[in-house]
Write a protein that holds these residues in place. Sequence first.
Motif, PDB file in Angstrom:
ATOM      1  N   ILE A 157       0.752  -1.084  -0.104  1.00 20.11           N
ATOM      2  CA  ILE A 157       0.093  -0.048  -0.001  1.00 20.11           C
ATOM      3  C   ILE A 157       0.841   1.143  -0.079  1.00 20.11           C
ATOM      4  O   ILE A 157       1.543   1.407   0.866  1.00 20.11           O
ATOM      5  CB  ILE A 157      -0.904   0.075   1.395  1.00 20.11           C
ATOM      6  CG1 ILE A 157      -1.803  -1.277   1.563  1.00 20.11           C
ATOM      7  CG2 ILE A 157      -1.990   1.380   1.265  1.00 20.11           C
ATOM      8  CD1 ILE A 157      -2.456  -1.424   2.565  1.00 20.11           C
ATOM      9  N   LEU A 195     -12.524   1.867  22.063  1.00 17.25           N
ATOM     10  CA  LEU A 195     -12.992   2.728  21.050  1.00 17.25           C
ATOM     11  C   LEU A 195     -14.548   2.894  21.626  1.00 17.25           C
ATOM     12  O   LEU A 195     -15.036   1.898  21.877  1.00 17.25           O
ATOM     13  CB  LEU A 195     -12.898   2.026  19.663  1.00 17.25           C
ATOM     14  CG  LEU A 195     -11.832   2.343  19.013  1.00 17.25           C
ATOM     15  CD1 LEU A 195     -12.184   1.592  17.242  1.00 17.25           C
ATOM     16  CD2 LEU A 195     -11.236   3.677  18.708  1.00 17.25           C
ATOM     17  N   HIS A 213     -10.853   5.627   9.665  1.00 18.70           N
ATOM     18  CA  HIS A 213     -10.301   4.365   9.359  1.00 18.70           C
ATOM     19  C   HIS A 213     -10.779   3.543  10.532  1.00 18.70           C
ATOM     20  O   HIS A 213     -11.135   2.432  10.125  1.00 18.70           O
ATOM     21  CB  HIS A 213      -8.777   4.358   9.288  1.00 18.70           C
ATOM     22  CG  HIS A 213      -7.988   3.217   8.881  1.00 18.70           C
ATOM     23  ND1 HIS A 213      -7.954   2.628   7.834  1.00 18.70           N
ATOM     24  CD2 HIS A 213      -7.344   2.584   9.714  1.00 18.70           C
ATOM     25  CE1 HIS A 213      -7.302   1.567   7.728  1.00 18.70           C
ATOM     26  NE2 HIS A 213      -6.716   1.434   9.102  1.00 18.70           N
ATOM     27  N   ILE A 227      -9.090  -9.671  12.053  1.00 15.73           N
ATOM     28  CA  ILE A 227      -7.682 -10.227  11.412  1.00 15.73           C
ATOM     29  C   ILE A 227      -6.431  -9.925  12.331  1.00 15.73           C
ATOM     30  O   ILE A 227      -6.736  -8.858  13.221  1.00 15.73           O
ATOM     31  CB  ILE A 227      -7.583  -9.625  10.203  1.00 15.73           C
ATOM     32  CG1 ILE A 227      -7.707  -7.998  10.140  1.00 15.73           C
ATOM     33  CG2 ILE A 227      -8.649 -10.217   9.174  1.00 15.73           C
ATOM     34  CD1 ILE A 227      -7.373  -7.626   8.780  1.00 15.73           C
ATOM     35  N   PHE A 260       1.033  -4.474   3.937  1.00 15.86           N
ATOM     36  CA  PHE A 260      -0.006  -4.871   4.934  1.00 15.86           C
ATOM     37  C   PHE A 260       0.052  -6.466   4.919  1.00 15.86           C
ATOM     38  O   PHE A 260      -0.034  -6.994   3.946  1.00 15.86           O
ATOM     39  CB  PHE A 260      -1.253  -4.288   4.572  1.00 15.86           C
ATOM     40  CG  PHE A 260      -2.475  -4.672   5.368  1.00 15.86           C
ATOM     41  CD1 PHE A 260      -2.903  -4.014   6.237  1.00 15.86           C
ATOM     42  CD2 PHE A 260      -2.994  -5.947   4.831  1.00 15.86           C
ATOM     43  CE1 PHE A 260      -3.979  -4.510   6.905  1.00 15.86           C
ATOM     44  CE2 PHE A 260      -4.170  -6.321   5.524  1.00 15.86           C
ATOM     45  CZ  PHE A 260      -4.745  -5.595   6.581  1.00 15.86           C
ATOM     46  N   PHE A 275     -12.659  -5.117   4.588  1.00 20.18           N
ATOM     47  CA  PHE A 275     -11.955  -4.118   3.378  1.00 20.18           C
ATOM     48  C   PHE A 275     -13.083  -3.674   2.362  1.00 20.18           C
ATOM     49  O   PHE A 275     -12.945  -2.635   1.853  1.00 20.18           O
ATOM     50  CB  PHE A 275     -10.704  -4.781   2.758  1.00 20.18           C
ATOM     51  CG  PHE A 275      -9.814  -3.784   2.114  1.00 20.18           C
ATOM     52  CD1 PHE A 275      -9.655  -2.559   2.660  1.00 20.18           C
ATOM     53  CD2 PHE A 275      -9.790  -3.829   0.768  1.00 20.18           C
ATOM     54  CE1 PHE A 275      -8.835  -1.479   1.914  1.00 20.18           C
ATOM     55  CE2 PHE A 275      -8.975  -2.847   0.026  1.00 20.18           C
ATOM     56  CZ  PHE A 275      -8.553  -1.673   0.476  1.00 20.18           C
TER      57      PHE A 275
HETATM   58  C1  HEM Z   1      -1.646   2.295   4.621  1.00 14.28           C
HETATM   59  C2  HEM Z   1      -2.571   1.791   5.000  1.00 14.28           C
HETATM   60  C3  HEM Z   1      -2.987   1.474   6.356  1.00 14.28           C
HETATM   61  C4  HEM Z   1      -2.537   2.292   7.318  1.00 14.28           C
HETATM   62  C5  HEM Z   1      -1.484   3.552   7.331  1.00 14.28           C
HETATM   63  C6  HEM Z   1      -3.376   2.110   8.532  1.00 14.28           C
HETATM   64  C7  HEM Z   1      -3.117   2.288   9.906  1.00 14.28           C
HETATM   65  C8  HEM Z   1      -3.824   2.110  10.817  1.00 14.28           C
HETATM   66  C9  HEM Z   1      -3.934   2.714  12.162  1.00 14.28           C
HETATM   67  C10 HEM Z   1      -2.915   3.655  12.585  1.00 14.28           C
HETATM   68  C11 HEM Z   1      -4.785   1.821  13.027  1.00 14.28           C
HETATM   69  C12 HEM Z   1      -4.878   2.414  14.463  1.00 14.28           C
HETATM   70  C13 HEM Z   1      -4.123   1.597  15.378  1.00 14.28           C
HETATM   71  C14 HEM Z   1      -4.725  -0.022  15.685  1.00 14.28           C
HETATM   72  O1  HEM Z   1      -5.413  -0.164  16.353  1.00 14.28           O
HETATM   73  O2  HEM Z   1      -3.896  -0.719  15.147  1.00 14.28           O
HETATM   74  C15 HEM Z   1      -5.446   1.034  12.271  1.00 14.28           C
HETATM   75  C16 HEM Z   1      -6.156  -0.009  12.771  1.00 14.28           C
HETATM   76  C17 HEM Z   1      -6.960  -0.938  11.705  1.00 14.28           C
HETATM   77  N1  HEM Z   1      -6.612  -1.268  10.754  1.00 14.28           N
HETATM   78 FE1  HEM Z   1      -5.483  -0.186   9.432  1.00 14.28          FE
HETATM   79  N2  HEM Z   1      -4.209   0.741   8.234  1.00 14.28           N
HETATM   80  C18 HEM Z   1      -4.037   0.716   6.879  1.00 14.28           C
HETATM   81  C19 HEM Z   1      -4.683  -0.274   6.066  1.00 14.28           C
HETATM   82  C20 HEM Z   1      -5.607  -1.138   6.605  1.00 14.28           C
HETATM   83  C21 HEM Z   1      -6.343  -2.089   5.706  1.00 14.28           C
HETATM   84  C22 HEM Z   1      -6.135  -2.341   4.261  1.00 14.28           C
HETATM   85  C23 HEM Z   1      -6.966  -2.816   6.478  1.00 14.28           C
HETATM   86  C24 HEM Z   1      -7.952  -4.023   5.904  1.00 14.28           C
HETATM   87  C25 HEM Z   1      -8.854  -4.719   6.716  1.00 14.28           C
HETATM   88  C26 HEM Z   1      -6.979  -2.358   7.893  1.00 14.28           C
HETATM   89  C27 HEM Z   1      -7.546  -2.658   9.054  1.00 14.28           C
HETATM   90  C28 HEM Z   1      -7.283  -2.276  10.233  1.00 14.28           C
HETATM   91  C29 HEM Z   1      -8.001  -3.017  11.384  1.00 14.28           C
HETATM   92  C30 HEM Z   1      -9.054  -4.214  11.487  1.00 14.28           C
HETATM   93  C31 HEM Z   1      -7.757  -1.850  12.623  1.00 14.28           C
HETATM   94  C32 HEM Z   1      -8.219  -2.057  14.185  1.00 14.28           C
HETATM   95  C33 HEM Z   1      -9.392  -1.362  13.913  1.00 14.28           C
HETATM   96  C34 HEM Z   1     -10.140  -1.163  15.410  1.00 14.28           C
HETATM   97  O3  HEM Z   1     -10.684  -2.641  15.711  1.00 14.28           O
HETATM   98  O4  HEM Z   1      -9.874  -0.371  16.103  1.00 14.28           O
HETATM   99  N3  HEM Z   1      -6.113  -1.510   7.944  1.00 14.28           N
HETATM  100  N4  HEM Z   1      -4.718   0.997  10.904  1.00 14.28           N
END
Ligand code: HEM
Length: 316
Positions: A157, A195, A213, A227, A260, A275
């Motif tokens: 990504i 959250l 996000h 996941i 990722f 997604f």
């Molecule tokens: C460049 C792409 C991405 C960035 C920079 C990014 C960044 C982040 C950040 C900063 C968090 C908050 C901290 C955490 O709980 O880990 C987060 C949470 C999360 N991201 Fe991403 N992410 C990206 C892509 C994706 C993609 C493609 C998915 C696909 C399913 C995804 C799924 C999740 C999930 C499941 C969470 C946890 C949400 C929760 O339950 O609070 N992320 N991501």
Amino acid sequence: MGADSGEALGLPSARLTVTFGFGAGLFIRDGKDRYGLAARRPDALVDMPKFVGDQLAEARTGGDLSVQACADDPQVAFHAVRQLARLADDVAQVRWVQTGFIPSYGTNETPRNLMGFRDGTNNPSTADPKAMEEFVWVGEESPDWMRGGSYVVVRRIRIALEHWDRMKVAFQEQTVGRHKYSGAPLGKKNEFEPLDLDAADTDGNPVTPENAHVRLAAAASNDAAQILRRPYSYNDGVNFTAERWPPWRQAMEYDAGLFFVAYQRDPRTGFIKIFDRMSKFDMMNQFVTHVGGGLFACPRGLAEGEFIGQSLFERA
Ligand code: HEM
């Protein structure tokens, strides 16, 4: 030819792990059952749907076999991949490679990605066997050769860092749905506070925006889907575009972002489920582009004397 290329001589093993996976092409490609394995393809090893915004480059997508080598020292990880490629020279060829890194891996802090945010906070805990069983390890539903294994989705990504770096921190926080420095949910102080997606400000507006996000990614928004993410960053230099802005300067784009990597029991109820809506509505999409990736079925770890995927390849 030497027995070993030598670049890891004298280095400790640096906690090297190597994880193998099988892509759909191993079972069937262009309608051809190349190795007599088509009947053993698990239903969960689907052909990945095309998501909104996908710009996957053929040269960095798919493959019959995946090899994920992780170590505390990049030279050790590369050594493992290179020796395997060399040993397999007569039967396989490298299709694409991606290197990645996690800063200070193994410390107690949640590492930051290149956006500057802590990434991996709200992951199911690997110390919780029930959560791992429910969301990560494959069970009875799969062919026996996949039981105890897991499916890995990888996505290269690109993050438009040149664009992201111009945004105010408050806007970045609204995009992600968490505070930048602490990693806490918006309106909270500590990283690991839960959250609260129902929280509203004094005007009645949601504290975590509707298209943030974390709101779109959260289990609560996806029928409890979860996941296990391993968010590696990558930095492959820069590209220059034909555009000139300001006129005296050629526009530059980083070829950097997030590699990722996410493990799950079934991608249809894991990555694809989560997604699908994110690819359409996530505010973060303004800054990120998926440019490569794949889905691979990773069989469970080995017992002594066993080889990878033995129960898949051995005929009954
Ligand atoms: C460049 C792409 C991405 C960035 C920079 C990014 C960044 C982040 C950040 C900063 C968090 C908050 C901290 C955490 O709980 O880990 C987060 C949470 C999360 N991201 Fe991403 N992410 C990206 C892509 C994706 C993609 C493609 C998915 C696909 C399913 C995804 C799924 C999740 C999930 C499941 C969470 C946890 C949400 C929760 O339950 O609070 N992320 N991501």
